[in-house]
Scaffold this active site. Structure first.
Site, PDB file in Angstrom:
ATOM      1  N   ASP A  63      -0.077   5.401   0.979  1.00 41.17           N
ATOM      2  CA  ASP A  63      -1.159   6.241   1.481  1.00 41.17           C
ATOM      3  C   ASP A  63      -1.537   7.321   0.476  1.00 41.17           C
ATOM      4  O   ASP A  63      -0.832   7.562  -0.504  1.00 41.17           O
ATOM      5  CB  ASP A  63      -0.749   6.891   2.801  1.00 41.17           C
ATOM      6  CG  ASP A  63      -0.631   5.891   3.938  1.00 41.17           C
ATOM      7  OD1 ASP A  63      -1.283   4.829   3.863  1.00 41.17           O
ATOM      8  OD2 ASP A  63       0.114   6.171   4.896  1.00 41.17           O
ATOM      9  N   ARG A  69       6.655   8.075   7.361  1.00 36.87           N
ATOM     10  CA  ARG A  69       6.306   9.471   7.659  1.00 36.87           C
ATOM     11  C   ARG A  69       6.440   9.766   9.146  1.00 36.87           C
ATOM     12  O   ARG A  69       6.834  10.876   9.538  1.00 36.87           O
ATOM     13  CB  ARG A  69       4.896   9.766   7.158  1.00 36.87           C
ATOM     14  CG  ARG A  69       4.790   9.766   5.629  1.00 36.87           C
ATOM     15  CD  ARG A  69       3.350   9.686   5.167  1.00 36.87           C
ATOM     16  NE  ARG A  69       2.575  10.811   5.642  1.00 36.87           N
ATOM     17  CZ  ARG A  69       1.236  10.845   5.636  1.00 36.87           C
ATOM     18  NH1 ARG A  69       0.551   9.784   5.189  1.00 36.87           N
ATOM     19  NH2 ARG A  69       0.607  11.897   6.072  1.00 36.87           N
ATOM     20  N   ARG A 108       0.833  -1.198   0.000  1.00 34.57           N
ATOM     21  CA  ARG A 108       0.000   0.000   0.000  1.00 34.57           C
ATOM     22  C   ARG A 108       0.866   1.245   0.000  1.00 34.57           C
ATOM     23  O   ARG A 108       1.965   1.260   0.548  1.00 34.57           O
ATOM     24  CB  ARG A 108      -0.862   0.040   1.262  1.00 34.57           C
ATOM     25  CG  ARG A 108      -1.861  -1.085   1.409  1.00 34.57           C
ATOM     26  CD  ARG A 108      -2.562  -0.960   2.753  1.00 34.57           C
ATOM     27  NE  ARG A 108      -3.592  -1.981   2.931  1.00 34.57           N
ATOM     28  CZ  ARG A 108      -4.300  -2.122   4.049  1.00 34.57           C
ATOM     29  NH1 ARG A 108      -4.066  -1.324   5.074  1.00 34.57           N
ATOM     30  NH2 ARG A 108      -5.226  -3.061   4.140  1.00 34.57           N
TER      31      ARG A 108
END
Length: 250
Positions: A51, A194, A49
């Site tokens: 984001d 992040r 994945r």
């Protein structure tokens, strides 16, 4: 037969990679394009994945189809059909049991920071106006290699079975007019990079000492780590696979 598709995308317009019921995603756009050109419903499985707003310089996915006679021609047609923010580099046949997600051995991300306001980086990098101590940030980053459990950097309420990741590389470098953080691991948790960058920036601005990252990691508490930096500065840059899964190209 099973095929791997190598592609890249600029993530600003998308709510991440994975299909969602009420938002446009990269997976949805790619599946629609392949289904249209191959005249059959095609489901693709990505390497992982990303984001909403995150970019990918190199991403892989696999899909199944009877036979593709000319993969270069299909690549050309896909690029003509896809929007300008998604580009396909290659389509290659692989072993039937090959899996884009589970066979990936290592993933590499970059995070871009600029220290001066620059309109040309508005959608590409995170602007940090405070002075940054890069040496202190790199000292702190090296502690990541000494740990395995990174629950403190994971998004809350995630459904993973383990928070363990094998971080193999983590370093800040000045590259021309941007400060680039590169991190490589066998896997990453949702929001992990992040959150790591946000924590390291706290070290760089003097809000915490480099060694304090050990306390944060050992706490397993997301609330003790730094805030997640904006998605626009994050790039998936490389996904590595064992050579044995690829068939020889004719």
């Amino acid at each position: 037969m099973r095929y791997f598709i190598q592609f890249s995308y600029f993530g600003k317009a998308y709510h991440g990679w994975q299909n969602q019921p009420n938002a446009i995603t990269v997976q949805e756009v790619l599946e629609k394009a392949l289904s249209t050109l191959l005249r059959k419903k095609i489901d693709v499985v990505g390497a992982g994945r990303t984001d909403a707003g995150v970019h990918a310089k190199e991403m892989f996915a696999h899909f199944d189809f009877d036979t593709i006679e000319d993969s270069k021609e299909l690549t050309f047609k896909l690029n003509a059909f896809l929007p300008e923010d998604i580009a396909v580099q290659n389509i290659q046949s692989v072993q039937v049991e090959a899996h884009a997600r589970f066979d990936a051995e290592e993933r590499t991300y970059e995070y871009w920071v600029v220290k001066e306001k620059n309109p040309f980086y508005a959608d590409f990098a995170h602007f940090v106006k405070l002075p940054l101590d890069i040496d202190a940030m790199n000292k702190s980053a090296q502690f990541l290699l000494e740990h395995k459990d990174f629950e403190c950097f994971s998004k809350s309420n995630t459904d993973v079975r383990t928070f363990n990741c094998d971080v193999k590389h983590a370093m800040w470098e000045q590259k021309e007019d941007r400060l680039v953080f590169t991190i490589a691991a066998d896997r990453f948790l949702r929001n992990m990079v992040r959150a790591v960058v946000g924590t390291l920036l706290n070290v760089g601005t003097g809000k915490m000492q480099p060694e304090e990252i050990n306390i944060i990691i050992e706490s397993k508490d997301r609330g003790k780590a730094g805030v997640s930096v904006p998605a626009k500065g994050l790039y998936l840059t490389k996904v590595s696979y064992p050579k044995k899964i690829f068939n020889e190209q004719k």
